[in-house]
Design an enzyme around this catalytic site. Structure first.
Site, PDB file in Angstrom:
ATOM      1  N   GLY A  23      18.896  39.328 -22.937  1.00  0.00           N
ATOM      2  CA  GLY A  23      18.283  40.180 -22.007  1.00  0.00           C
ATOM      3  C   GLY A  23      17.873  39.719 -20.326  1.00  0.00           C
ATOM      4  N   GLY A  24      17.486  38.793 -20.239  1.00  0.00           N
ATOM      5  CA  GLY A  24      16.642  38.893 -18.751  1.00  0.00           C
ATOM      6  C   GLY A  24      18.082  38.811 -18.001  1.00  0.00           C
ATOM      7  N   THR A  25      19.291  38.962 -18.228  1.00  0.00           N
ATOM      8  CA  THR A  25      20.161  39.015 -16.637  1.00  0.00           C
ATOM      9  C   THR A  25      21.278  40.143 -17.426  1.00  0.00           C
ATOM     10  N   ARG A  47      17.014  31.540 -23.740  1.00  0.00           N
ATOM     11  CA  ARG A  47      16.156  30.103 -23.556  1.00  0.00           C
ATOM     12  C   ARG A  47      15.377  29.544 -22.650  1.00  0.00           C
ATOM     13  N   PHE A 105      33.065  28.886 -20.347  1.00  0.00           N
ATOM     14  CA  PHE A 105      33.191  28.409 -19.035  1.00  0.00           C
ATOM     15  C   PHE A 105      34.875  28.251 -18.578  1.00  0.00           C
ATOM     16  N   SER A 113      35.089  18.248 -24.368  1.00  0.00           N
ATOM     17  CA  SER A 113      35.477  17.201 -25.078  1.00  0.00           C
ATOM     18  C   SER A 113      34.775  18.585 -26.381  1.00  0.00           C
ATOM     19  N   TYR A 155      40.086  39.187 -25.818  1.00  0.00           N
ATOM     20  CA  TYR A 155      40.137  38.377 -26.492  1.00  0.00           C
ATOM     21  C   TYR A 155      40.045  37.731 -27.403  1.00  0.00           C
ATOM     22  N   LYS A 170      34.349  34.813 -30.022  1.00  0.00           N
ATOM     23  CA  LYS A 170      34.841  36.492 -30.162  1.00  0.00           C
ATOM     24  C   LYS A 170      35.425  36.579 -31.242  1.00  0.00           C
TER      25      LYS A 170
HETATM   26  C1  HXC Z   1      34.330  21.087 -18.931  1.00  0.00           C
HETATM   27  C2  HXC Z   1      32.252  21.643 -19.464  1.00  0.00           C
HETATM   28  C3  HXC Z   1      32.153  22.640 -18.916  1.00  0.00           C
HETATM   29  C4  HXC Z   1      32.968  22.755 -17.882  1.00  0.00           C
HETATM   30  C5  HXC Z   1      30.229  22.424 -19.621  1.00  0.00           C
HETATM   31  N1  HXC Z   1      31.363  21.085 -20.270  1.00  0.00           N
HETATM   32  N2  HXC Z   1      30.470  23.011 -18.868  1.00  0.00           N
HETATM   33  N3  HXC Z   1      33.085  21.130 -19.830  1.00  0.00           N
HETATM   34  N4  HXC Z   1      34.150  22.121 -18.105  1.00  0.00           N
HETATM   35  N5  HXC Z   1      32.917  23.719 -16.731  1.00  0.00           N
HETATM   36  C6  HXC Z   1      30.883  20.432 -21.406  1.00  0.00           C
HETATM   37  C7  HXC Z   1      29.846  19.274 -20.488  1.00  0.00           C
HETATM   38  O1  HXC Z   1      30.258  18.404 -20.248  1.00  0.00           O
HETATM   39  C8  HXC Z   1      29.358  18.907 -22.499  1.00  0.00           C
HETATM   40  O2  HXC Z   1      29.631  18.295 -22.976  1.00  0.00           O
HETATM   41  C9  HXC Z   1      29.132  20.223 -23.413  1.00  0.00           C
HETATM   42  O3  HXC Z   1      30.247  20.946 -22.170  1.00  0.00           O
HETATM   43  C10 HXC Z   1      27.265  20.431 -22.675  1.00  0.00           C
HETATM   44  O4  HXC Z   1      27.144  20.817 -21.673  1.00  0.00           O
HETATM   45  P1  HXC Z   1      26.121  21.517 -21.354  1.00  0.00           P
HETATM   46  O5  HXC Z   1      25.830  21.239 -19.454  1.00  0.00           O
HETATM   47  O6  HXC Z   1      24.708  19.937 -21.577  1.00  0.00           O
HETATM   48  O7  HXC Z   1      25.344  22.429 -21.971  1.00  0.00           O
HETATM   49  P2  HXC Z   1      24.024  23.601 -21.366  1.00  0.00           P
HETATM   50  O8  HXC Z   1      23.053  23.508 -20.433  1.00  0.00           O
HETATM   51  O9  HXC Z   1      23.422  23.638 -22.993  1.00  0.00           O
HETATM   52  O10 HXC Z   1      24.772  24.577 -21.317  1.00  0.00           O
HETATM   53  C11 HXC Z   1      25.685  25.795 -21.967  1.00  0.00           C
HETATM   54  C12 HXC Z   1      26.915  26.097 -20.956  1.00  0.00           C
HETATM   55  C13 HXC Z   1      26.561  26.652 -20.314  1.00  0.00           C
HETATM   56  C14 HXC Z   1      27.578  27.209 -21.771  1.00  0.00           C
HETATM   57  C15 HXC Z   1      27.899  24.789 -20.606  1.00  0.00           C
HETATM   58  O11 HXC Z   1      27.555  27.519 -18.951  1.00  0.00           O
HETATM   59  C16 HXC Z   1      25.404  28.302 -20.050  1.00  0.00           C
HETATM   60  O12 HXC Z   1      24.353  27.755 -20.191  1.00  0.00           O
HETATM   61  N6  HXC Z   1      25.657  29.502 -20.401  1.00  0.00           N
HETATM   62  C17 HXC Z   1      25.228  30.096 -20.755  1.00  0.00           C
HETATM   63  C18 HXC Z   1      25.898  31.430 -19.638  1.00  0.00           C
HETATM   64  C19 HXC Z   1      27.004  31.425 -19.434  1.00  0.00           C
HETATM   65  O13 HXC Z   1      27.797  31.147 -20.093  1.00  0.00           O
HETATM   66  N7  HXC Z   1      27.213  33.066 -19.175  1.00  0.00           N
HETATM   67  C20 HXC Z   1      28.960  33.630 -19.138  1.00  0.00           C
HETATM   68  C21 HXC Z   1      29.312  34.369 -20.288  1.00  0.00           C
HETATM   69  S1  HXC Z   1      30.469  35.322 -19.718  1.00  0.00           S
HETATM   70  P3  HXC Z   1      29.609  16.625 -22.870  1.00  0.00           P
HETATM   71  O14 HXC Z   1      31.249  16.107 -23.444  1.00  0.00           O
HETATM   72  O15 HXC Z   1      30.135  16.362 -21.433  1.00  0.00           O
HETATM   73  O16 HXC Z   1      28.740  16.465 -23.834  1.00  0.00           O
HETATM   74  C22 HXC Z   1      31.479  35.560 -20.688  1.00  0.00           C
HETATM   75  C23 HXC Z   1      32.575  36.610 -20.013  1.00  0.00           C
HETATM   76  C24 HXC Z   1      33.636  36.945 -21.038  1.00  0.00           C
HETATM   77  O17 HXC Z   1      31.737  35.332 -21.646  1.00  0.00           O
HETATM   78  C25 HXC Z   1      35.139  37.753 -20.814  1.00  0.00           C
HETATM   79  C26 HXC Z   1      35.099  37.315 -19.623  1.00  0.00           C
HETATM   80  C27 HXC Z   1      36.369  38.927 -19.040  1.00  0.00           C
HETATM   81  P1  NAP Z   2      24.581  36.231 -18.728  1.00  0.00           P
HETATM   82  O1  NAP Z   2      24.379  36.895 -17.762  1.00  0.00           O
HETATM   83  O2  NAP Z   2      25.007  34.797 -18.107  1.00  0.00           O
HETATM   84  O3  NAP Z   2      24.380  36.564 -19.564  1.00  0.00           O
HETATM   85  C1  NAP Z   2      24.593  35.994 -20.934  1.00  0.00           C
HETATM   86  C2  NAP Z   2      23.097  35.471 -21.285  1.00  0.00           C
HETATM   87  O4  NAP Z   2      22.957  34.733 -22.481  1.00  0.00           O
HETATM   88  C3  NAP Z   2      22.136  34.651 -20.786  1.00  0.00           C
HETATM   89  O5  NAP Z   2      21.063  35.403 -20.842  1.00  0.00           O
HETATM   90  C4  NAP Z   2      21.760  33.315 -21.389  1.00  0.00           C
HETATM   91  O6  NAP Z   2      20.112  33.310 -20.975  1.00  0.00           O
HETATM   92  C5  NAP Z   2      21.647  34.177 -22.454  1.00  0.00           C
HETATM   93  N1  NAP Z   2      22.467  32.563 -23.743  1.00  0.00           N
HETATM   94  C6  NAP Z   2      22.976  32.079 -22.994  1.00  0.00           C
HETATM   95  N2  NAP Z   2      23.037  30.770 -24.023  1.00  0.00           N
HETATM   96  C7  NAP Z   2      22.235  31.049 -25.075  1.00  0.00           C
HETATM   97  C8  NAP Z   2      21.154  30.526 -26.058  1.00  0.00           C
HETATM   98  N3  NAP Z   2      21.746  29.574 -26.780  1.00  0.00           N
HETATM   99  N4  NAP Z   2      20.375  31.473 -27.145  1.00  0.00           N
HETATM  100  C9  NAP Z   2      20.017  32.603 -25.985  1.00  0.00           C
HETATM  101  N5  NAP Z   2      20.231  32.830 -25.015  1.00  0.00           N
HETATM  102  C10 NAP Z   2      21.248  32.059 -24.622  1.00  0.00           C
HETATM  103  O7  NAP Z   2      26.722  37.420 -18.500  1.00  0.00           O
HETATM  104  P2  NAP Z   2      27.215  38.293 -18.430  1.00  0.00           P
HETATM  105  O8  NAP Z   2      27.975  38.775 -17.830  1.00  0.00           O
HETATM  106  O9  NAP Z   2      25.176  39.460 -18.502  1.00  0.00           O
HETATM  107  O10 NAP Z   2      27.232  38.340 -19.966  1.00  0.00           O
HETATM  108  C11 NAP Z   2      26.323  39.594 -21.621  1.00  0.00           C
HETATM  109  C12 NAP Z   2      27.431  39.987 -22.393  1.00  0.00           C
HETATM  110  O11 NAP Z   2      28.896  39.965 -22.170  1.00  0.00           O
HETATM  111  C13 NAP Z   2      27.867  38.022 -23.072  1.00  0.00           C
HETATM  112  O12 NAP Z   2      28.279  38.276 -23.851  1.00  0.00           O
HETATM  113  C14 NAP Z   2      29.804  38.153 -22.462  1.00  0.00           C
HETATM  114  O13 NAP Z   2      30.728  37.860 -23.439  1.00  0.00           O
HETATM  115  C15 NAP Z   2      30.233  39.466 -22.104  1.00  0.00           C
HETATM  116  N6  NAP Z   2      31.218  40.259 -21.221  1.00  0.00           N
HETATM  117  C16 NAP Z   2      31.015  39.926 -19.643  1.00  0.00           C
HETATM  118  C17 NAP Z   2      32.238  40.484 -19.628  1.00  0.00           C
HETATM  119  C18 NAP Z   2      31.444  40.623 -18.127  1.00  0.00           C
HETATM  120  O14 NAP Z   2      32.679  41.121 -16.765  1.00  0.00           O
HETATM  121  N7  NAP Z   2      29.960  40.188 -17.473  1.00  0.00           N
HETATM  122  C19 NAP Z   2      33.202  40.720 -19.715  1.00  0.00           C
HETATM  123  C20 NAP Z   2      32.873  40.824 -21.194  1.00  0.00           C
HETATM  124  C21 NAP Z   2      32.011  40.131 -22.066  1.00  0.00           C
HETATM  125  P3  NAP Z   2      19.665  32.073 -20.656  1.00  0.00           P
HETATM  126  O15 NAP Z   2      20.096  30.817 -20.055  1.00  0.00           O
HETATM  127  O16 NAP Z   2      17.956  32.034 -20.768  1.00  0.00           O
HETATM  128  O17 NAP Z   2      19.607  31.684 -22.260  1.00  0.00           O
END
Ligand code: HXC
Ligand code: NAP
Length: 289
Positions: A23-25, A47, A105, A113, A155, A170
């Site tokens: 809920g922070g972003t 986190r 990502f 991996s 998806y 998902k």
């Molecule tokens: C390949 C990758 C990578 C990348 C990370 N990894 N990013 N591999 N390409 N771009 C690999 C790393 O090498 C590592 O593997 C493992 O993943 C863990 O990476 P860390 O960076 O150590 O993980 P961490 O710091 O915990 O970060 C988690 C994360 C990061 C998921 C990678 O992106 C994150 O914190 N995301 C949270 C918010 C988020 O993703 N929001 C977007 C949601 S959008 P190895 O083997 O090297 O150890 C969404 C929309 C959906 O869901 C639908 C859209 C229409």
């Molecule tokens: P976002 O701002 O990156 O939101 C993801 C949130 O998840 C962040 O606040 C992050 O906070 C939290 N998070 C990630 N890992 C976590 C963990 N291990 N524990 C607790 N919290 C964690 O991206 P967003 O676009 O708003 O996405 C929100 C939701 O919408 C997601 O479910 C995404 O799949 C969905 N969605 C988004 C889109 C779009 O177009 N934006 C489309 C389809 C679906 P911390 O980093 O502080 O943990």
């Protein structure tokens, strides 16, 4: 009336206490803002303490509502139990849960991996079922009605290359939504989902459209309405599903994507590219034939 305005009547969520993961972003923050405007008390959990504190302060000032920020990694069940405990200590009850946190990502799957695959599935699926179990058990034990909303994607049912761990996670969340809607309906726990299309957020855009990809694959061009979503449009739908106005909606996944996934699915939808003059020629040719 505008699509950027709140939809529900004032105080529609007064007396509700709702936990929003992530809920922070991004979309979690936008949903939280609207829940607060409607009178709910909101717990935001993720986190990063600093991000949560900053959002809580900003939204309390903007809405006059009450936000409790709690650090919690969705992958750690004990931390979720702490969120529940802190919520009950502060507010005395909890009525709703929005499973919004996610990790994602883009990458060719063969480049991942097993740790990279794990990390996304663990945040998305394990995180959602961890929260669902902790809160569901509490509601059942207390005989308290509960409302759950899971944020998935389109998806979840079509699958998608290049975000395969997210698609797997998902899809699991969608199955969880539909399964528990039935199993826990008897406890007055409703479970629904929203499948958003493209809604610009820093978190999603930086991971799904890095570099200049946004110019090459502009999501606004990828749906029949030729635009991206506005956060209030999603917040309106989420608030409705968390409110008692939707009390007979259970087990539903509502798509809000401007028609994006259907555009990709319909076999002849690409004929949109044929200009009018060409249709005239084609019609003539068909009539001659
Ligand atoms: C390949 C990758 C990578 C990348 C990370 N990894 N990013 N591999 N390409 N771009 C690999 C790393 O090498 C590592 O593997 C493992 O993943 C863990 O990476 P860390 O960076 O150590 O993980 P961490 O710091 O915990 O970060 C988690 C994360 C990061 C998921 C990678 O992106 C994150 O914190 N995301 C949270 C918010 C988020 O993703 N929001 C977007 C949601 S959008 P190895 O083997 O090297 O150890 C969404 C929309 C959906 O869901 C639908 C859209 C229409
Ligand atoms: P976002 O701002 O990156 O939101 C993801 C949130 O998840 C962040 O606040 C992050 O906070 C939290 N998070 C990630 N890992 C976590 C963990 N291990 N524990 C607790 N919290 C964690 O991206 P967003 O676009 O708003 O996405 C929100 C939701 O919408 C997601 O479910 C995404 O799949 C969905 N969605 C988004 C889109 C779009 O177009 N934006 C489309 C389809 C679906 P911390 O980093 O502080 O943990």
């Amino acid at each position: 009336m505008m699509n950027t305005e709140g939809m529900l009547r004032d105080n529609a969520l007064a007396d509700k206490v709702i936990v929003v993961t992530g809920g922070g972003t991004g979309l979690g923050k936008s949903m939280t803002t609207y829940l607060l405007k409607l009178g709910a008390k909101v717990v935001i959990a993720s986190r990063k303490q600093e991000v949560l504190n900053q959002t809580a302060k900003e939204l309390e000032e903007a809405t006059g509502g009450t936000v409790l920020p709690v650090v919690c990694d969705v992958r750690k069940y004990e931390e979720i139990e702490t969120v529940l405990k802190k919520t009950l200590n502060k507010f005395g009850q909890v009525d709703g849960l929005i499973n919004n946190a996610a990790g994602n990502f883009i990458s060719p799957t063969e480049r991942l991996s097993h740790r990279a695959f794990d990390i996304v599935v663990d945040i998305v699926l394990r995180g959602t079922y961890n929260y669902t179990l902790a809160f569901g058990k509490h509601w059942i034990d207390q005989q308290h009605p509960g409302t759950m909303l899971n944020i998935v994607t389109t998806y979840a049912w079509t699958g998608s290359g290049y975000v395969v761990p997210s698609a797997c996670g998902k899809a699991g969340v969608l199955a969880l939504t539909r399964s528990l809607a039935v199993e826990w309906g008897k406890y007055k726990i409703r479970t629904n989902a929203i499948a958003p299309g493209p809604f610009p957020t820093e978190g999603a855009w930086s991971r799904l459209l890095p570099g200049d990809l946004v110019e090459k694959f502009d999501p606004a061009k990828n749906n029949p309405l030729k635009r991206v979503g506005n956060h209030q449009e999603l917040a309106n739908l989420a608030a409705y599903l968390m409110s008692d106005y939707s009390s007979f909606v259970n087990g539903e996944v509502i798509t809000i994507d401007g028609g994006e996934w259907l555009q990709g699915a319909g076999e002849f939808n690409h004929l949109d590219e044929i200009p009018s003059a060409m249709w005239d020629q084609l019609e003539k040719a068909r009539k001659k034939g």
